[in-house]
Design a protein around this motif. Structure first.
Motif, PDB file in Angstrom:
ATOM      1  N   PHE A 218      43.222 -56.068 -37.710  1.00  0.00           N
ATOM      2  CA  PHE A 218      41.673 -56.336 -38.149  1.00  0.00           C
ATOM      3  C   PHE A 218      40.757 -56.115 -37.073  1.00  0.00           C
ATOM      4  N   PHE A 219      41.198 -56.680 -35.717  1.00  0.00           N
ATOM      5  CA  PHE A 219      40.590 -56.617 -34.666  1.00  0.00           C
ATOM      6  C   PHE A 219      40.506 -55.147 -34.221  1.00  0.00           C
ATOM      7  N   GLY A 220      41.454 -54.562 -34.576  1.00  0.00           N
ATOM      8  CA  GLY A 220      41.543 -52.945 -33.879  1.00  0.00           C
ATOM      9  C   GLY A 220      40.751 -51.987 -34.958  1.00  0.00           C
ATOM     10  N   VAL A 221      40.614 -52.188 -36.137  1.00  0.00           N
ATOM     11  CA  VAL A 221      39.699 -51.390 -37.161  1.00  0.00           C
ATOM     12  C   VAL A 221      38.503 -51.635 -36.993  1.00  0.00           C
ATOM     13  N   VAL A 222      38.113 -52.995 -36.885  1.00  0.00           N
ATOM     14  CA  VAL A 222      36.674 -53.425 -36.486  1.00  0.00           C
ATOM     15  C   VAL A 222      36.059 -52.982 -35.267  1.00  0.00           C
ATOM     16  N   ASN A 223      36.806 -53.095 -34.209  1.00  0.00           N
ATOM     17  CA  ASN A 223      36.357 -52.552 -33.031  1.00  0.00           C
ATOM     18  C   ASN A 223      36.094 -50.911 -32.776  1.00  0.00           C
ATOM     19  N   LEU A 224      37.046 -50.348 -33.667  1.00  0.00           N
ATOM     20  CA  LEU A 224      36.918 -48.692 -33.662  1.00  0.00           C
ATOM     21  C   LEU A 224      35.854 -48.355 -34.553  1.00  0.00           C
ATOM     22  N   ILE A 225      35.414 -49.000 -35.584  1.00  0.00           N
ATOM     23  CA  ILE A 225      34.237 -48.849 -36.450  1.00  0.00           C
ATOM     24  C   ILE A 225      33.045 -48.994 -35.563  1.00  0.00           C
ATOM     25  N   VAL A 226      32.833 -50.241 -34.835  1.00  0.00           N
ATOM     26  CA  VAL A 226      31.728 -50.487 -34.027  1.00  0.00           C
ATOM     27  C   VAL A 226      31.807 -49.503 -32.748  1.00  0.00           C
ATOM     28  N   LEU A 227      32.923 -48.916 -32.249  1.00  0.00           N
ATOM     29  CA  LEU A 227      32.843 -47.917 -31.130  1.00  0.00           C
ATOM     30  C   LEU A 227      32.177 -46.768 -31.739  1.00  0.00           C
ATOM     31  N   LEU A 228      32.470 -46.186 -33.107  1.00  0.00           N
ATOM     32  CA  LEU A 228      31.875 -45.029 -33.616  1.00  0.00           C
ATOM     33  C   LEU A 228      30.431 -45.239 -33.852  1.00  0.00           C
ATOM     34  N   ALA A 229      29.922 -46.380 -34.457  1.00  0.00           N
ATOM     35  CA  ALA A 229      28.683 -46.915 -34.551  1.00  0.00           C
ATOM     36  C   ALA A 229      27.776 -46.627 -33.501  1.00  0.00           C
ATOM     37  N   GLY A 230      28.391 -47.327 -32.157  1.00  0.00           N
ATOM     38  CA  GLY A 230      27.583 -47.451 -30.867  1.00  0.00           C
ATOM     39  C   GLY A 230      27.806 -46.074 -30.500  1.00  0.00           C
TER      40      GLY A 230
END
Length: 246
Positions: A218-230
């Protein structure tokens, strides 16, 4: 301070800076990526990730009604946030969830501000958050870390040229977005080796009954999504500089 002085300060804080060169956005992203991927720079830069991580725990603990007792930052880049309150329930779960998500989410908020060219505002918000966190630090290394970080950010925001401010802000935001991903992998590596039995993921597993590996994912997926959005927000100057055919 005079009315004119206040007006100047207000304009400086909330005014929008010019669009940064596309090359600056690209180079700062590559610099941040280099820091995240190389051993010694990451070992130094990871202190900033720890500050954001523990700050996330602390903020959510307060927002969920827990009593924040103190924060400790250590020279090995680990940290500890202690809060008092019910040891189970949503407040404790949310407090534990916040740590590994905080660097990436702070980076996303920074990318949103940079997308509006609010570079000075971003730096001053960072100073305000660091000073608020300083009050709760309970060890010498942590105090030194926060004071030095605050001094650097304040110095850049007050004395540096707009170009230097932009380079510093973009590098910092890229680093939070990219650097928020690596600790998740490091946590799982330590868990697999039996070196981290009380990780945030394991504590969440105990509280919720959901396996720790699921929380790591969960941590990994959320942070990757946030990275793409950022990254999409930060890439605005680059995309604006690309001319479409026709």
């Amino acid at each position: 301070m005079s009315i004119d002085g206040l007006s100047e300060l207000w304009g400086r804080l909330f005014g929008a800076q010019p669009d940064p060169p596309a090359l600056l956005v690209l180079v700062t992203g590559l610099v941040a990526l280099g820091v995240v991927l190389t051993r010694v720079p990451w070992r130094i830069g990871r202190n900033a990730i720890t500050i954001a991580h523990e700050g996330g725990h602390a903020l959510v603990a307060l927002l969920t009604g827990r009593r924040l007792q103190g924060i400790r930052l250590h020279s090995d880049t680990s940290g500890l946030t202690v809060s008092a309150g019910k040891p189970t329930g949503p407040g404790m779960v949310l407090t534990l969830l916040a740590g590994y998500l905080a660097p990436s989410l702070i980076g996303l908020a920074g990318a949103w501000l940079l997308g509006g060219n609010r570079i000075t505002l971003l730096l001053w918000v960072a100073v305000a958050l660091l000073l608020a966190m300083l009050v709760m630090i309970r060890n010498v290394y942590g105090i030194v870390s926060i004071v030095v970080t605050t001094a650097v950010v304040l110095g850049v925001s007050w004395k540096a040229s707009p170009q230097v401010q932009a380079a510093f802000a973009y590098t910092g935001v890229w680093f939070l977005l990219l650097g928020g991903v690596r600790p998740v992998g490091e946590m799982q590596t330590q868990r697999r080796r039996g070196q981290l039995s009380q990780s945030d993921a394991d504590q969440l597993a105990w509280l919720t009954g959901v396996p720790g590996l699921v929380w790591v994912g969960f941590f990994g997926v959320v942070n990757l999504i946030v990275l793409l959005a950022g990254a999409a927000l930060l890439a605005g100057p680059i995309l604006n500089g690309v001319s479409l055919p026709g």
